[in-house]
Design an enzyme around this catalytic site. Structure first.
Site, short mmCIF file in Angstrom:
data_model
loop_
_atom_site.label_atom_id
_atom_site.label_comp_id
_atom_site.label_asym_id
_atom_site.label_seq_id
_atom_site.Cartn_x
_atom_site.Cartn_y
_atom_site.Cartn_z
N HIS A 47 47.12 27.04 -62.15
CA HIS A 47 46.99 28.45 -62.52
C HIS A 47 45.89 28.95 -61.93
O HIS A 47 45.78 30.24 -61.60
CB HIS A 47 46.61 28.41 -64.26
N HIS A 80 57.12 30.04 -68.11
CA HIS A 80 55.79 30.41 -67.75
C HIS A 80 54.84 29.13 -67.18
O HIS A 80 54.58 28.27 -68.49
CB HIS A 80 54.95 31.28 -68.60
#
Length: 356
Positions: A79, A37
């Protein structure tokens, strides 16, 4: 008389015939995949080549770049398109005037945004740890790493595959696709072009494309053979107006299966937490998804106490490392097919001892 003579002969021949060999046993199911992630973001600032490299060293099957466009329509790994919290842009006086407030998917955000910078300008910035209060060791790497492009992430995965002898894939997320399409900076055409350059255009490619929105995945279904993943939160709606609660029902999952290979649910859709913060009883989500023919890759497993269920915390310090492996094992028992983790090492240990 002829019929009476033939019948015993046929019986003898049938009795002498060797038995048919038993069919070969079915191959064992593939182990769940580990999706790094944003890279090994528990150990390095997220979405940096160093974070991806660290995750690969620890056994990641896929590295995850969240993709946002630049002003000159290049794709970079961040992100969010707001980069005030993940870069040193605030320390660059030449960019002070670009601080602004925008509304993205209904939420007002103030800061600096990738779509207001060219790639060359973004390359003058350096990454910073997004959660320094929880991950102070990561802050020691502040200022060391550039913002990577999608092309650089693909090159890293290919080089690592050649070096290690195992296939390292990428798991890109199209961030805010409706918002960027409205700006004339659609993520999908550039993503598909880069994947085509890499030779990754079919379901056999080591690629999953993920999105919290629905309509861009439906459009991608007709544009690529690469596997698609529908992300969903435990509540709320997507940026293009689809309700996640409806999507998570058995009927909703069957509808998702018409355009997606799998789903990436928030963990609470699989095992909700009770009022005391402990894991509750698993839902039927995984069984319903599998019945619809979908794989299930929940998000996100993190090692710090701050993120863990009550029973897996160790001590009172929110930044201390708890028993994240035990949390992962609880989810493995539900039959998931993969998982997103900030700590590849933690996920690999849990997979090595799933029934511990």
């Amino acid at each position: 008389m002829m019929r009476l003579a033939v019948l015993p002969l046929m019986v003898l021949l049938m009795a002498a015939a060797p038995p048919k060999p038993a069919p070969p046993p079915a191959p064992p199911p593939a182990p769940p995949i580990i999706i790094a992630h944003r890279g090994a973001s528990a150990e390095r600032p997220e979405h940096t080549l160093a974070a991806y490299e660290r995750a690969i060293e620890q056994g990641a099957d896929y590295i995850e770049p969240d993709l946002v466009p630049t002003k000159d329509h290049q794709l970079v790994a961040r992100h969010e398109n707001e980069i005030g919290g993940t870069t040193d842009v605030a320390d660059h006086p030449e960019f002070a005037s670009r601080k602004t407030t925008k509304t993205i998917d209904g939420q007002a955000m103030t800061g600096w945004f990738t779509e207001d910078f060219t790639l060359a300008e973004l390359k003058t910035l350096r990454a910073r740890e997004r959660l320094p209060q929880l991950r102070p060791a990561n802050a020691a790497f502040d200022g060391q790493y550039a913002i990577p492009t999608l092309a650089e992430v693909i090159a890293l995965a290919k080089a690592a595959s050649a070096r290690t002898g195992r296939t390292i894939g990428i798991y890109p997320e199209t961030k805010h696709p409706s918002y960027f399409k409205g700006l004339g900076l659609a993520v999908e055409p550039v993503l598909l072009a880069e994947l085509a350059k890499a030779g990754w255009t079919t379901a056999a490619a080591p690629v999953f494309i993920q999105s919290f929105e629905v309509d861009n995945l439906k459009a991608l279904k007709g544009q690529t053979g690469v596997r698609l993943i529908q992300l969903m939160g435990a509540s709320g709606t997507s940026g293009d107006g689809h309700d996640y609660a409806e999507m998570a029902t058995a009927a909703g999952l069957k509808a998702v299966a018409a355009y997606a290979f799998g789903v990436g649910p928030e963990k609470a859709l699989i095992i909700p937490r009770g009022a005391d913060g402990r894991l509750g009883t698993p839902t039927g989500f995984v069984a319903d998804a599998h019945a619809a023919g979908l794989e299930v890759h929940p998000w996100t497993f993190r090692p710090e106490n701050f993120f863990l269920p009550t029973e897996f915390k160790r001590g009172e310090d929110p930044k201390a490392i708890g028993d994240g492996e035990a949390e992962i094992r609880a989810y493995l028992a539900t039959g998931i097919d993969g998982l997103f983790s900030d700590s590849t090492a933690m996920a690999a240990r849990a997979l090595a001892q799933p029934g511990k």
